[in-house]
Each structure stands twice: as structure tokens, then as C-alpha cells.
Design an enzyme around this catalytic site. Structure first.
Site, short mmCIF file in Angstrom:
data_model
loop_
_atom_site.label_atom_id
_atom_site.label_comp_id
_atom_site.label_asym_id
_atom_site.label_seq_id
_atom_site.Cartn_x
_atom_site.Cartn_y
_atom_site.Cartn_z
N LYS A 61 3.37 -1.94 -18.18
CA LYS A 61 4.17 -2.88 -17.38
C LYS A 61 5.63 -2.50 -17.48
CE LYS A 61 1.90 -4.41 -15.68
NZ LYS A 61 0.57 -4.60 -15.21
N TRP A 104 2.63 6.03 1.92
CA TRP A 104 2.78 6.48 0.54
C TRP A 104 2.46 7.97 0.59
CZ3 TRP A 104 -0.37 8.58 -3.39
CH2 TRP A 104 0.19 8.53 -4.67
N ARG A 154 0.82 -1.21 0.00
CA ARG A 154 0.00 0.00 0.00
C ARG A 154 0.85 1.27 0.00
NH1 ARG A 154 -5.15 -1.58 1.60
NH2 ARG A 154 -5.72 0.59 1.89
N ASN A 156 -4.59 6.60 7.19
CA ASN A 156 -4.57 6.29 5.76
C ASN A 156 -5.67 7.12 5.11
OD1 ASN A 156 -4.61 5.09 3.20
ND2 ASN A 156 -5.96 3.43 3.89
N GLY A 157 -5.30 7.97 4.15
CA GLY A 157 -6.31 8.79 3.49
C GLY A 157 -5.83 10.23 3.38
N LYS A 198 0.54 -0.59 -4.43
CA LYS A 198 -0.33 -1.60 -5.02
C LYS A 198 -1.79 -1.15 -5.03
CE LYS A 198 -1.28 -5.70 -6.63
NZ LYS A 198 -0.96 -5.86 -8.06
#
Ligand code: M6R
Length: 606
Positions: free
Chosen positions: A483, A73, A27, A98-99, A601
Site C-alpha cells: 500500500k 494503459w 483501467r 483493450n488487450g 485498477k
């Protein structure tokens, strides 16, 4: 788009939290931190970089029976130790988030005027101080009052030194689960973080708060009323998330695709068709009505939707629109009558995709379907018709088996709609026959592994690459380019091959590798002409040729022969060598294949 985990236990929780962070690293992984309460001491450890850097900082003596941890992140404030979570307020409140808090600036100004000192650039630190400002001995009340003032999205976990055996957590727009142990309880961004310690989970609903201690837990709805939610036993095991004998998760996941596709089909197809039960009892009524399809997704999932658009229009003869979720959610779109809304997402937590679904005027659509890989995800829990891709946990940031199983799932959807609408049975039988052959064909293609590893050497010192495709292979070229760029950091662009002469041909010279997948279809000759345009400018072609599509190559071309000849499943098969190519280019360039820079991810922020 961060990972949070928290625990209250009798034993030391530091190792549980660190293992939880490792499992949530998908994450985000630019910094990590942990806060532990041990008797009357609140301690914090933070490190720039991956969870391992944090683990290296924690000595065996550092312990605590209550703790929270975070892998980040970055959104507000650069990746740095000072911006890493947990954030403290007045050395007694510790919080992970988170957020994104959208109104943090005005709250920050007010708290600053009230004497709070800020050490980071984050929106999160504001929340820690806000909770502290309301704290009068009861952590739940303080968190409840504080979150009432927050705009944006959050999964929060908070502990306070004054009440060392309690943890309060809440969610709005970001996922959060409660894990139930024996004489110990947990919270985390998802179940994978807690699989080593429990298989019993409660999925909090939007706006819920939970208070946990060693022995008990209590959930409150956004209105402050106590509520009860179902306890779920997950079938996922802690071992399902390991690299096995592979060097990288991505490599393992590429090689798992034959099995993943077989799993996706298991119990869903009959000899010549798709079983009625696949999309649930209400699906036949909805599918009979469908006159148009709108697909919304992001990244690789968007590419799967794009492939499906070609299939839908050709097989079903229904108009199909495809759009990236970040655009669709903010756009006023015209919805023709009897439109079916379809979302695709590996994680089921992608903020833009979820928002597109949540904001949908459902009354304007005849139904909605979500194709997803994570059974416990928000997307699955909030969708009416769902098809699980059953790819199994995908840990590598670059999506591989999720993509191929999404394509298989879309074919199952198309056949189900076709069946309800009277599609020619022989077409259905052909598609199902090809699906049945797919796992074996994928296994065969994976044998190209070493050949492609050798070809990848040509790309190692390149700065750019072009991917060309026509028709249904245009989105496959897009996926191939995505990719390559995301894990090797080589700039890669995909073009419909016919567009080359309208601009991108100017880029082609001896330093530009041009990758083309050549299916043996109606567009082969057209594609051949486009390839000649490349060769005439000195470009070097890397051709992945399906059986029967061998072209009169010259010595300069690199041709990799794919021994498969199919009609409907061709784009699924074409994906495999492109994944291997990107993987080996990245390995040879020495990048962090599973956790490429700047990415995560699961993209749970917009
Ligand atoms: O979980 P989702 O499928 O909704 O994720 C969407 C994209 O973030 C994801 O596919 C991303 O593009 C991958 N890293 C690509 O490999």
C-alpha cells in the site's frame, strides 16, 4: 488493461463517451481518445494523460451520433498522443482495443508490404489496417475475418465512415458488455461506464462479435452463427460511484469498511455458524471431500490468500498452498488428491488469475471456489462456486475494502469447510462471534484517523520503509508495504520479523522507519526481540499495538494503541491503521492517491 466504450444513438454521444471513459479510468489513465462520426465526417481527438485532458480538447460543437472512445494503459509503445487510441486506417476505419495482439509483427509486415502506412508503435493499429484490408462494404464481415487471424487477447470496438450508424465489437480474453438503451445501444469494458445511460446489459462470451445500431443489435458466436444471450438488469446505480464528501476514493473506501464487512456478513451467518446456502447447494458435498487447498491470486488479493493459508492450516488442519497467479499459470504443479482450488480477485478480470482458472485441469481438483467483488465479472461467470465479497465498487487503485472483505469471505469459507468436515462447534462459534463484532471494531479503529495523519508526517521525506510481521501478520506487513509503495512511491519492503537478522538489518539506520503491528499472541515476545534488534541499530519503530500487547517502549518509539483484542480477526483489524498510514503519507507527499503512476485498477493483460 485499457477501457473502451462505444455508442450508436440519435443524439450526440460525445458526452456519454467521455463520462464512460471517466468511469473506466481505473483501467488505465496514461492517454485517452475519442472518434466520432457526424454525418459524413470521421473525427478524432486524443490527449496524453487523463480523460480530463481529452475532455478539455473537445469543444461543445464537436458532436457525433456514433462514436468510440478509449482510456489507455500502455503496453506496446510509450504513453503519447500518437500511440493513443482510437487508431485509424485510411481515414475511414476507427478502432479501440483493450488487450494485447501477440502476432501483430507478422501481420504488420504483410500490411506494410501491401502499402499500409503506420503512424504508431502499437499492436492495435495493425488491427485497424487489417480490418480495412478486408472491408468491402460490410463491417461485420471485415471484423470477423480480421479477428480470425489475431492471436492474443482483445476487446475491440470498430466504426467505419461508410456505414455511420453501425458499430461492431468483439471480445476474446478481455471483458466487453453490450448496454441496451431506448433507440440507442452501447458497448463498454464494464457496466460502470454505462450506468448513467442504461441498466440493461448483455455479457458477451468468449469469441463473440456484436453488431449494434440505434435500434437493434445482433450477437454472433466465434463460428459466425447468430446467437442470443440473456439480458441482465444490474442493481448498480450511477451514484454508487462517487467520492461523496471525501477527498479521495481511497479515503472513502477505507472509511466504508465497517459497512462493507457488515454487508459481506449479511444473511450469511447465524447465531453460532455460517448458513448452508452461502456457497450453494453443491458446496457441502465438495467441502466434505477437501483434503488440501490451493489458493491463487495477485497483489493485494494474494496477500488475503496468504493470511488465509495461516488460518486454514491452524483452524482446519488442512495443508494449504498459496501462489501468485502469474507463476502458477505457467508452472507444472503437483495436485494432491481432493485439492480445492480457490481464487481471490477484487475485479474478477485480472488476466493472470483468470488464466490460472481457465487453464486448470478441473478433473484433478475436487472443486473450485472464487471470492470476488464484481458480480458481472468474468471470474464470477466462469466459476462454479462463488462468494461475492459485496464490498461495493472500489475505484481507488489501491485496494482497501476489497482486501478486508476478502479476509472476511475467507473466514466464511473456512467455517463452511470446517462445518462440512466436523470442525469443533465452539471454534466455529468463536469465529462467527468475532466476525459479528468486526464492523463495530473497524469503526472504532477508524477513529485513529487524525493520530495516524500526524504520524504520517515522519514518513514524508523518507525514501525507504520496512514493515515487519510474524505469523499471520507477515502477509499483513506485506500488504502494508504494498500500500505504501504503490501510492506514496516510497520504497517499502516487508519481512517476517525473524528474517531481519539474515540480511535486511543491514539497511536499518536512523533514516529507516520500521513499522510493526504487534498482536497480543504467542509470538509477541519473539517480535519484541526483533524490535530490540532494530532499536539497537538506531532504527525508529512505529508500532501498532493491539490491546494487551503494549511493550515497554522508549521515548523514541511511536506507539499507536489499538483498542481491540481478538483471536481470529486480528489481521483484519491490523490492516486498517496501515491503510490510513499509507493514505496520509501519500496525501502529504502530494501524489495522485487514487490513480498512482504506472498502475491501473484492473490488470487485464498479463
Ligand atoms: O482485481 P484483483 O484483486 O485480481 O487485482 C489484483 C491486483 O492487481 C491488486 O490487488 C493490486 O495489487 C492492487 N492495486 C493493490 O492495492
Amino acid at each position: 488493461m485499457c477501457g473502451i466504450v462505444g455508442a450508436v444513438a440519435q443524439r450526440d454521444v460525445s458526452a456519454i463517451l467521455i463520462e464512460g471513459l471517466r468511469r473506466l479510468e481505473y483501467r488505465g489513465y496514461d492517454s485517452a481518445g475519442i472518434a466520432l462520426i457526424d454525418r459524413n465526417k470521421l473525427e478524432r481527438f486524443r490527449a496524453l494523460g487523463k480523460v480530463q485532458a481529452l475532455a478539455d480538447k473537445i469543444s461543445p460543437e464537436q458532436a457525433g451520433s456514433t462514436g468510440i472512445a478509449h482510456t489507455r494503459w500502455a503496453t506496446h509503445g510509450a504513453p503519447s498522443e500518437v500511440n493513443a487510441h482510437p487508431h485509424f486506417s485510411r481515414d475511414r476505419i476507427a478502432l479501440v482495443h483493450n488487450g494485447i495482439i501477440e502476432n501483430y509483427k507478422e501481420i504488420r509486415e504483410k500490411l506494410f508490404a501491401d502499402g499500409y502506412e503506420f503512424e504508431s508503435e502499437t499492436d492495435t493499429e495493425t488491427v485497424a489496417h487489417l480490418i480495412e484490408s478486408y472491408f468491402e462494404g460490410d463491417l461485420y464481415s471485415a471484423v470477423h475475418k480480421a479477428v480470425g487471424q489475431l492471436e492474443g487477447t482483445f476487446g475491440l470496438a470498430v466504426i467505419v465512415l461508410d456505414d455511420p450508424d453501425t458499430l461492431v465489437a468483439c471480445r476474446k480474453g478481455s471483458p466487453l458488455v453490450v448496454g441496451l438503451g431506448i433507440q440507442e445501444n452501447f458497448v463498454a469494458s464494464d457496466v460502470s461506464a454505462l450506468l448513467p445511460v442504461t441498466n440493461r446489459f448483455i455479457y458477451l462470451e468468449e469469441g463473440d462479435l456484436v453488431v449494434i445500431n440505434q435500434k437493434d443489435y445482433q450477437i454472433y458466436g466465434a463460428n459466425g452463427e447468430p446467437k442470443e444471450l440473456e439480458v441482465n438488469i444490474t442493481e448498480m446505480s450511477a451514484d454508487s460511484i462517487s467520492k461523496g464528501s471525501y477527498r479521495h476514493y481511497m479515503q472513502k473506501e477505507i472509511h466504508e469498511q465497517a459497512n462493507a464487512v457488515a454487508e459481506c456478513l449479511e444473511g450469511r451467518i447465524s447465531e453460532n455458524g455460517v448458513l448452508d446456502s452461502v456457497f450453494g447447494p453443491d458446496s457441502d458435498r465438495i467441502f466434505k471431500q477437501v483434503k488440501q487447498i490451493q489458493i491463487v491470486a495477485c497483489g493485494t488479493s494474494y496477500h488475503a490468500g496468504f493470511v488465509a493459508k495461516y488460518w486454514i492450516e491452524e483452524i482446519l488442519g488442512l495443508p494449504c498452498q498459496i501462489e501468485v497467479a502469474s507463476e502458477f499459470r505457467y508452472r507444472k504443479s503437483v495436485v494432491p488428491q481432493d485439492t480445492l482450488f480457490v481464487t481471490l480477485s477484487q475485479s474478477g478480470e485480472t488476466a493472470d488469475t483468470l488464466a490460472a482458472l481457465r487453464n486448470l485441469p478441473l478433473e484433478d481438483y475436487c472443486g473450485s471456489v472464487s471470492i470476488c467483488n464484481v458480480p458481472e465479472s468474468s471470474l464470477v461467470r466462469e466459476s462454479s462456486l462463488v462468494l461475492m465479497t459485496r464490498a461495493g465498487p472500489e475505484i481507488g487503485v489501491a485496494s482497501t475494502k476489497a482486501f478486508t472483505t476478502q479476509l472476511v469471505s475467507m473466514l466464511l469459507l473456512i467455517v463452511s469447510i470446517g462445518k462440512a468436515r466436523g470442525l469443533d462447534e465452539s471454534v466455529i462459534a468463536d469465529i462467527v462471534h468475532e466476525l459479528r463484532e468486526l464492523p463495530g471494531q473497524i469503526s472504532e479503529l477508524l477513529k485513529l484517523d487524525q493520530q495516524i495523519e500526524a504520524v504520517a508526517e515522519d514518513f514524508v521525506d523518507k525514501h525507504h520503509a520496512l514493515f515487519l510481521g510474524r505469523g499471520v501478520h507477515y502477509p499483513i506487513a506485506m500488504e502494508g508495504a504494498l500500500k505504501l509503495k504503490e501510492i506514496s512511491y516510497i520504497h517499502a519492503e516487508a519481512y517476517p520479523a525473524g528474517e531481519l537478522k539474515h540480511g535486511p538489518l543491514a539497511l536499518v539506520d536512523t533514516e529507516m522507519p520500521v513499522v510493526v503491528v504487534t498482536p497480543n499472541d504467542d509470538l509477541l515476545e519473539k517480535l519484541h526481540s526483533n524490535m530490540q534488534e532494530v532499536k539497537a541499530r538506531g532504527g525508529k519503530l512505529y508500532v501498532f499495538a493491539h490491546q494487551g500487547a503494549k511493550l515497554a517502549e522508549t521515548e523514541d518509539d511511536v506507539v499507536i494503541q489499538m483498542n481491540c483484542e481478538t483471536r481470529w480477526t486480528t489481521p483484519i483489524l491490523s490492516t486498517i491503521p496501515l491503510q490510513l498510514l499509507s493514505y496520509y503519507v501519500a496525501v502529504q507527499r502530494g501524489t495522485d492517491v487514487d490513480q498512482p503512476r504506472n498502475l491501473a485498477k484492473s490488470v487485464t493483460v498479463e
